[in-house]
Design an enzyme around this catalytic site. Structure first.
Site, PDB file in Angstrom:
ATOM      1  N   GLY A  55       0.788  -1.228   0.000  1.00 46.69           N
ATOM      2  CA  GLY A  55       0.000   0.000   0.000  1.00 46.69           C
ATOM      3  C   GLY A  55       0.817   1.272   0.000  1.00 46.69           C
ATOM      4  O   GLY A  55       0.266   2.364   0.089  1.00 46.69           O
ATOM      5  N   GLU A 108       4.961  -6.058   1.423  1.00 47.69           N
ATOM      6  CA  GLU A 108       4.330  -6.495   0.166  1.00 47.69           C
ATOM      7  C   GLU A 108       4.082  -5.324  -0.766  1.00 47.69           C
ATOM      8  O   GLU A 108       2.933  -4.999  -1.079  1.00 47.69           O
ATOM      9  CB  GLU A 108       2.979  -7.161   0.464  1.00 47.69           C
ATOM     10  CG  GLU A 108       3.033  -8.370   1.353  1.00 47.69           C
ATOM     11  CD  GLU A 108       1.636  -8.898   1.703  1.00 47.69           C
ATOM     12  OE1 GLU A 108       0.628  -8.200   1.468  1.00 47.69           O
ATOM     13  OE2 GLU A 108       1.570 -10.011   2.220  1.00 47.69           O
ATOM     14  N   GLY A 157       3.579  -3.260  -4.119  1.00 49.21           N
ATOM     15  CA  GLY A 157       3.248  -3.489  -5.519  1.00 49.21           C
ATOM     16  C   GLY A 157       3.556  -2.213  -6.284  1.00 49.21           C
ATOM     17  O   GLY A 157       4.601  -2.052  -6.908  1.00 49.21           O
ATOM     18  N   ARG A 158       2.649  -1.265  -6.130  1.00 48.00           N
ATOM     19  CA  ARG A 158       2.746   0.023  -6.816  1.00 48.00           C
ATOM     20  C   ARG A 158       4.110   0.708  -6.633  1.00 48.00           C
ATOM     21  O   ARG A 158       4.663   1.269  -7.572  1.00 48.00           O
ATOM     22  CB  ARG A 158       1.654   0.931  -6.231  1.00 48.00           C
ATOM     23  CG  ARG A 158       1.415   2.229  -6.963  1.00 48.00           C
ATOM     24  CD  ARG A 158       0.470   3.113  -6.134  1.00 48.00           C
ATOM     25  NE  ARG A 158      -0.726   2.428  -5.705  1.00 48.00           N
ATOM     26  CZ  ARG A 158      -1.872   2.397  -6.398  1.00 48.00           C
ATOM     27  NH1 ARG A 158      -1.972   3.044  -7.534  1.00 48.00           N
ATOM     28  NH2 ARG A 158      -2.916   1.739  -5.937  1.00 48.00           N
ATOM     29  N   ARG A 164      -7.525   2.960 -14.396  1.00 46.04           N
ATOM     30  CA  ARG A 164      -7.502   3.702 -13.128  1.00 46.04           C
ATOM     31  C   ARG A 164      -8.291   5.013 -13.140  1.00 46.04           C
ATOM     32  O   ARG A 164      -9.040   5.271 -12.197  1.00 46.04           O
ATOM     33  CB  ARG A 164      -6.059   3.934 -12.661  1.00 46.04           C
ATOM     34  CG  ARG A 164      -5.288   2.635 -12.418  1.00 46.04           C
ATOM     35  CD  ARG A 164      -3.933   2.876 -11.788  1.00 46.04           C
ATOM     36  NE  ARG A 164      -4.040   3.411 -10.454  1.00 46.04           N
ATOM     37  CZ  ARG A 164      -3.904   4.668 -10.120  1.00 46.04           C
ATOM     38  NH1 ARG A 164      -3.592   5.576 -11.015  1.00 46.04           N
ATOM     39  NH2 ARG A 164      -4.064   5.048  -8.880  1.00 46.04           N
ATOM     40  N   TYR A 205     -11.160   4.788 -10.474  1.00 50.54           N
ATOM     41  CA  TYR A 205     -10.897   5.480  -9.202  1.00 50.54           C
ATOM     42  C   TYR A 205     -10.875   7.002  -9.340  1.00 50.54           C
ATOM     43  O   TYR A 205     -10.520   7.695  -8.392  1.00 50.54           O
ATOM     44  CB  TYR A 205      -9.519   5.085  -8.645  1.00 50.54           C
ATOM     45  CG  TYR A 205      -9.205   3.622  -8.582  1.00 50.54           C
ATOM     46  CD1 TYR A 205      -9.971   2.761  -7.806  1.00 50.54           C
ATOM     47  CD2 TYR A 205      -8.111   3.099  -9.261  1.00 50.54           C
ATOM     48  CE1 TYR A 205      -9.659   1.408  -7.742  1.00 50.54           C
ATOM     49  CE2 TYR A 205      -7.785   1.753  -9.191  1.00 50.54           C
ATOM     50  CZ  TYR A 205      -8.571   0.916  -8.429  1.00 50.54           C
ATOM     51  OH  TYR A 205      -8.253  -0.414  -8.360  1.00 50.54           O
ATOM     52  N   CYS A 222     -16.959   3.431 -25.945  1.00 51.65           N
ATOM     53  CA  CYS A 222     -18.316   3.954 -25.838  1.00 51.65           C
ATOM     54  C   CYS A 222     -18.756   3.991 -24.384  1.00 51.65           C
ATOM     55  O   CYS A 222     -19.632   3.230 -23.959  1.00 51.65           O
ATOM     56  CB  CYS A 222     -19.257   3.088 -26.658  1.00 51.65           C
ATOM     57  SG  CYS A 222     -18.679   2.941 -28.349  1.00 51.65           S
ATOM     58  N   GLU A 223     -18.126   4.839 -23.609  1.00 50.27           N
ATOM     59  CA  GLU A 223     -18.439   5.044 -22.190  1.00 50.27           C
ATOM     60  C   GLU A 223     -18.044   6.480 -21.888  1.00 50.27           C
ATOM     61  O   GLU A 223     -16.929   6.889 -22.220  1.00 50.27           O
ATOM     62  CB  GLU A 223     -17.562   4.160 -21.288  1.00 50.27           C
ATOM     63  CG  GLU A 223     -17.775   2.687 -21.384  1.00 50.27           C
ATOM     64  CD  GLU A 223     -18.922   2.178 -20.531  1.00 50.27           C
ATOM     65  OE1 GLU A 223     -19.371   2.906 -19.624  1.00 50.27           O
ATOM     66  OE2 GLU A 223     -19.368   1.057 -20.800  1.00 50.27           O
ATOM     67  N   TYR A 282      -1.076  -1.509 -11.913  1.00 49.40           N
ATOM     68  CA  TYR A 282      -2.519  -1.555 -12.142  1.00 49.40           C
ATOM     69  C   TYR A 282      -2.881  -0.930 -13.488  1.00 49.40           C
ATOM     70  O   TYR A 282      -3.917  -0.298 -13.635  1.00 49.40           O
ATOM     71  CB  TYR A 282      -3.280  -0.903 -10.967  1.00 49.40           C
ATOM     72  CG  TYR A 282      -2.855  -1.502  -9.645  1.00 49.40           C
ATOM     73  CD1 TYR A 282      -3.227  -2.796  -9.309  1.00 49.40           C
ATOM     74  CD2 TYR A 282      -2.006  -0.818  -8.774  1.00 49.40           C
ATOM     75  CE1 TYR A 282      -2.793  -3.382  -8.131  1.00 49.40           C
ATOM     76  CE2 TYR A 282      -1.569  -1.394  -7.596  1.00 49.40           C
ATOM     77  CZ  TYR A 282      -1.962  -2.680  -7.284  1.00 49.40           C
ATOM     78  OH  TYR A 282      -1.528  -3.262  -6.123  1.00 49.40           O
TER      79      TYR A 282
END
Ligand SMILES: *Cc1c(COP(=O)(O)O)cnc(C)c1O
Length: 441
Positions: A238, A286, A288-289, A326, A330, A356-357, A385
């Site tokens: 995190g 741990e 990641g990012r 992302r 988010y 198309c969103e 991510y």
């Protein structure tokens, strides 16, 4: 901090102009810097060296084989959340003895795969899961190494979709139930208690949530050490990265100008070391990012520029939310940088994808260098991510990925083709049904 930089109005990755990569491999294109990943790993090890933690890279952030290989070569372990991730790590030469297997919904098959591979520990998220692991271990005739994920119930001050240790969370075992569930585990000859884990959420840039969580966890860890002789305390991941001004943030002056600069690994380690040193268990991290976030960019080409009333322009590019989810998921911010700055001044722009969103945007109301059809831009800090969340929505083949080391370039994942879109798909006709061969695997 990372190996992307502007030089004479042109974006470089390590010793290669990014424009050259776009010419050669097309767009949308993910570009990774190998040295950036390695430097981040080394810096994290250095920052925490007082405690000599074991680093378990969270594979879900970016599971490309080339990334896994270079981290495995550095001695990294891996934090896994699915049988598919275990498969990838073993294929990349990762050491299962340095892997934890987490996740709230482990299937029997995944538990069996993890036990057969010989992972260091299964991170258990509920009492029912504990019973299932016991059952699978019984069937295999082994003792399953386990650690419980305990929810310390703190708010990490991050986006609600990435806060995982609040009270209502689906993750982990409630703090108040911890000792009872450990007691249940201890009573089973099929289970072997190895440690304890927590994970607060993602993109945490302040130190207080970790401090607050440790205030609750440290007494529990001591008690578990006394009762069961546990050997590790896993602090989860995190650790946040800087998304704003990704290029500027690599510079010392940028950090000095910030009112509350995001915590660096060194700052966090210094703040937490005192609380952890007395525990006499191995610390696991741990990340990641933190390791891969700003080691990657997404390169995309401007297809159209639409002018709105009032002079604002919408720039439509050939990457979409299916390539980098992302911002849509988010509301995340990514810096946008032209690969070549023509010095044509700044304009108020939206940067949108072709999907198309209406949520398919990379930037909104941003002052950016003026762009025209055919220009290419980089969406910065897309290494975590990014591709790992990519999908084929709107039947768009997924992007290619390349990795750069110095002047060397490797394609580390081919661009998908239309055939990849329909692989495994069958029509309703008899001939097709015959090909089905039974349950999908
Ligand atoms: C997602 C996750 C991580 C990594 O999170 P980052 O924010 O990328 O560091 C680590 N541990 C667990 C259990 C996770 O679910």
């Amino acid at each position: 901090m990372h190996q992307f930089r502007m030089e004479n109005g042109e974006l470089w990755v390590e010793e290669v102009p990014v424009e050259e990569l776009a010419e050669r491999y097309g767009t949308p294109l993910y570009v990774y810097s190998a040295r950036t990943v390695e430097e981040h790993y080394d810096r994290l090890v250095e920052a925490w060296k007082g405690l000599n933690p074991m680093i378990l890279y969270a594979v879900k952030a970016n599971s490309n084989r080339a990334i896994l290989e270079l981290l495995a070569a550095r001695g990294s372990g891996f934090d896994l959340v699915s049988g598919g991730e275990l498969f990838r790590v073993l294929r990349a030469g990762g050491d299962p003895q340095k892997c934890t297997f987490a996740g709230v919904g482990k299937t029997r098959r995944e538990i069996q795969e993890a036990l057969e591979a010989g992972v260091l520990a299964l991170i258990v998220e509920s009492e029912q899961e504990l019973l299932r692991i016991e059952e699978v271990a019984g069937r295999l005739g082994c003792r399953a190494p386990v650690a419980l994920r305990i929810n310390p119930e703190v708010a990490p001050g991050t986006h609600p979709k990435i806060a995982t240790a609040v009270k209502e969370s689906k993750f982990g075992i409630p703090y108040s139930a911890a000792l009872a569930v450990y007691e249940r585990a201890a009573s089973s000859p099929r289970l072997q208690i190895k440690g304890v884990q927590m994970h607060l959420g993602s993109q945490i840039t302040r130190m207080e949530p970790f401090e607050e969580a440790l205030d609750r966890m440290v007494p529990l860890v001591s008690e578990l050490k006394r009762r069961y002789g546990i050997s590790f305390f896993d602090l989860g991941g995190g650790f946040g990265v800087v998304y704003e001004e990704a290029l500027a943030s690599g510079k010392r002056e940028w950090w000095e100008e910030q009112a509350t600069p995001p915590a660096t690994p060194r700052m966090l380690a210094e703040r937490l070391e005192g609380k952890l040193a007395s525990l006499d268990v191995r610390i696991f991290l741990e990340p990641g990012r933190l390791l891969v976030g700003n080691a990657g960019i997404l390169v995309t080409e401007v297809q159209y520029v639409k002018e709105l009333e009032g002079g604002k322009e919408i720039v439509i590019v050939d990457a979409g939310m299916n390539d980098l989810m992302r911002p849509a998921l988010y509301g995340a911010f990514h810096e946008v940088v032209p690969l070549r700055d023509r010095g044509a001044g700044y304009k108020l722009l939206d940067v949108a994808g072709p999907i198309c969103e209406s949520g398919d945007f990379f930037a909104r109301n941003r002052w950016l260098p003026a762009l025209r059809q055919g220009d290419r831009i980089a969406i910065m800090t897309a290494g975590a991510y990014g591709f790992s969340m990519a999908c084929q929505y709107n039947s768009r083949p997924r992007a290619a990925e390349v990795m750069v080391r110095g002047r060397e370039v490797r394609v580390v994942r081919l661009r998908e083709t239309y055939q990849d879109l329909v692989r495994g798909e069958r029509g309703w006709q008899k001939e097709d049904a015959r090909l089905d061969g039974g349950l999908a695997d």
